[in-house]
Design an enzyme around this catalytic site. Structure first.
Site, PDB file in Angstrom:
ATOM      1  N   ARG A   1       0.822  -1.299   0.148  1.00 57.92           N
ATOM      2  CA  ARG A   1       0.054   0.093   0.089  1.00 57.92           C
ATOM      3  C   ARG A   1       0.873   1.178  -0.084  1.00 57.92           C
ATOM      4  O   ARG A   1       1.815   1.457   0.889  1.00 57.92           O
ATOM      5  CB  ARG A   1      -0.783   0.006   1.279  1.00 57.92           C
ATOM      6  CG  ARG A   1      -0.541   0.246   2.463  1.00 57.92           C
ATOM      7  CD  ARG A   1      -1.440   0.472   3.449  1.00 57.92           C
ATOM      8  NE  ARG A   1      -0.914   0.069   5.053  1.00 57.92           N
ATOM      9  CZ  ARG A   1      -0.189   0.660   5.686  1.00 57.92           C
ATOM     10  NH1 ARG A   1       0.399   2.185   5.268  1.00 57.92           N
ATOM     11  NH2 ARG A   1       0.118   0.493   6.629  1.00 57.92           N
TER      12      ARG A   1
ATOM     13  N   HIS B   1      -2.142   3.759   6.128  1.00 63.95           N
ATOM     14  CA  HIS B   1      -3.074   2.645   6.233  1.00 63.95           C
ATOM     15  C   HIS B   1      -4.523   3.145   6.324  1.00 63.95           C
ATOM     16  O   HIS B   1      -5.626   2.627   5.725  1.00 63.95           O
ATOM     17  CB  HIS B   1      -2.750   2.035   7.839  1.00 63.95           C
ATOM     18  CG  HIS B   1      -3.654   1.216   8.130  1.00 63.95           C
ATOM     19  ND1 HIS B   1      -4.077  -0.021   7.758  1.00 63.95           N
ATOM     20  CD2 HIS B   1      -4.522   1.244   9.264  1.00 63.95           C
ATOM     21  CE1 HIS B   1      -4.973  -0.755   8.331  1.00 63.95           C
ATOM     22  NE2 HIS B   1      -5.532   0.166   9.253  1.00 63.95           N
TER      23      HIS B   1
ATOM     24  N   TYR C   1       6.982   5.045  10.465  1.00 58.41           N
ATOM     25  CA  TYR C   1       7.439   3.632  10.316  1.00 58.41           C
ATOM     26  C   TYR C   1       8.087   3.129   9.065  1.00 58.41           C
ATOM     27  O   TYR C   1       8.635   1.982   8.996  1.00 58.41           O
ATOM     28  CB  TYR C   1       6.482   2.788  11.004  1.00 58.41           C
ATOM     29  CG  TYR C   1       5.109   2.907   9.920  1.00 58.41           C
ATOM     30  CD1 TYR C   1       4.881   2.256   9.024  1.00 58.41           C
ATOM     31  CD2 TYR C   1       4.170   3.727  10.768  1.00 58.41           C
ATOM     32  CE1 TYR C   1       3.794   2.266   8.260  1.00 58.41           C
ATOM     33  CE2 TYR C   1       2.750   3.722   9.963  1.00 58.41           C
ATOM     34  CZ  TYR C   1       2.634   3.017   8.866  1.00 58.41           C
ATOM     35  OH  TYR C   1       1.659   3.134   8.108  1.00 58.41           O
TER      36      TYR C   1
END
Length: 387
Positions: free
Chosen positions: A273, A277, A286
């Protein structure tokens, strides 16, 4: 008897003597099925048997998925949605997996909305769903499909649904879309074990998009692949390049045929992706820009364009006209969604039970009484965004 030579045994035909031998992941090789390579090259003999219109159709639906995600993120940024989970980067995985599924097959999607459009669900209803308006789900049900938001909770439902379909003699399958994070939940183990033990017509399509919100796939499990987890439950699996729409299509086509014969299948689609998210997430905390850039280079639409060009099909694809068409469809859907009447806050008590239980009824009456006595509370109630 020599060491570690197979011997006859009444409980197991393959018993070894000598030192105990570990079964390790090195004993298992899991290939990743691919047809079109990242540079667009391919072996013509491996291409699925689709006609020219179907090849172009795959591109149009992939483009629909991308444009819809972009527009939904855009209206969320304007305050017209609470949140949304973009699917940018996963178009080949999503469209390739859904293209062969039949209207009578049940579809529980996680991060995959366009398969529902492919069945006839209007974009308006998807916008309503993401605004928390339950009426949007009526057309979902009419097309044998639902969205599962909570991670993995739908998997036991799909296994149970498949069991019921099997008992009823249905000639269809139940399909669960899940993410890599879902395979780390207890619900996944229960559902996949159940399906494997009973041999129900369930297809588990796992989009390994590399992150369960902020936790990378390699931090979620010590397994080399997610596909190999299926073997523990007696289930066959396929690992496929999720950036290659033709490979995904072929994998699911063959998986569905096996599922219809009563053998559940697990498919791991390796994808990525590119966006957050959800719109509430900050992926820069991250993952690195270099990692994202590398996957941008592995764009599934770009790869498929090279295939279409090589097949002489790209000249008949008007990319800009398709985008304009999808944009117009989204504009009309947003206008229709905006006409939906604003709802009352007391409806948070509705739609869960056909007949409200006594305790919930008591809470409802107290809440209504409170609002009657303290009308200024409405100043602190934020209505759902309408746009």
């Amino acid at each position: 008897m020599t060491e570690n030579e197979p011997t006859d045994h009444p409980a197991n035909a393959a018993v070894s003597a000598g030192e105990p031998r570990f079964l390790t992941q090195d004993d298992l090789t899991v290939d990743t099925h691919q047809i079109v390579e990242p540079d667009g090259s391919y072996d013509a003999d491996d291409v699925p048997d689709l006609d020219a219109e179907q090849f172009r159709d795959l591109y149009r639906w992939m483009l629909t998925d991308r444009v819809f995600s972009r527009r939904m993120v855009s209206i969320q940024r304007r305050g017209e949605l609470g949140t949304f989970g973009s699917t940018r980067g996963q178009e080949a995985s999503i469209i390739g997996s859904a293209y062969h599924l039949q209207p009578e097959d049940w579809l529980y999607v996680g991060r995959a909305w366009t398969p529902m459009f492919m069945r006839g669900v209007p974009m308006k209803d998807m916008i309503l769903f993401w605004r928390g308006i339950e009426e949007g789900q009526q057309s979902f049900a009419e097309h044998n499909s639902q969205i599962a938001i909570s991670i993995g909770s739908h998997l036991p439902l799909v296994a149970g649904l498949a069991w019921g379909m099997d008992l009823s003699g249905d000639d269809a399958i139940a399909t669960a879309y899940l993410g890599d994070g879902a395979t780390s939940t207890g619900a996944a183990h229960e559902a996949i074990n159940f399906a494997g033990a009973l041999g129900v017509p369930a297809l588990f399509f796992c989009q390994n998009n590399q992150y369960a919100i902020s936790l990378s796939a390699d931090e979620q499990t010590g397994a080399n692949t997610l596909a190999q987890k299926a073997l523990a439950y007696g289930m066959d699996a396929i690992r496929v390049d999720g950036q290659d729409v033709l490979a995904v299509y072929e994998a699911v086509e063959e998986a569905r045929e096996r599922v219809r014969e009563g053998e559940p299948v697990f498919v791991e689609s390796v994808t990525y992706r590119l966006d957050a998210h959800t719109t509430s997430d900050d992926p820069t905390r991250y993952r690195s820009d270099e990692e994202v850039d590398a996957w941008e280079e592995n764009d599934p639409l770009e790869r498929y364009r090279e295939f279409l060009k090589a097949e002489g099909l790209w000249a008949d694809v008007d990319h800009d006209a398709i985008v304009d068409e999808i944009e117009a469809e989204f504009d009309a859907a947003l206008d229709a969604a905006n006409e939906f009447a604003e709802r009352e806050i007391v409806e948070i008590f509705a739609h869960v039970y056909e007949e409200m239980p006594p305790e919930l009824q008591r809470q409802y009456e107290e809440f209504v009484d409170l609002l009657d006595r303290r009308p200024e509370l409405y100043d602190y109630i934020e209505q759902r965004p309408k746009g």
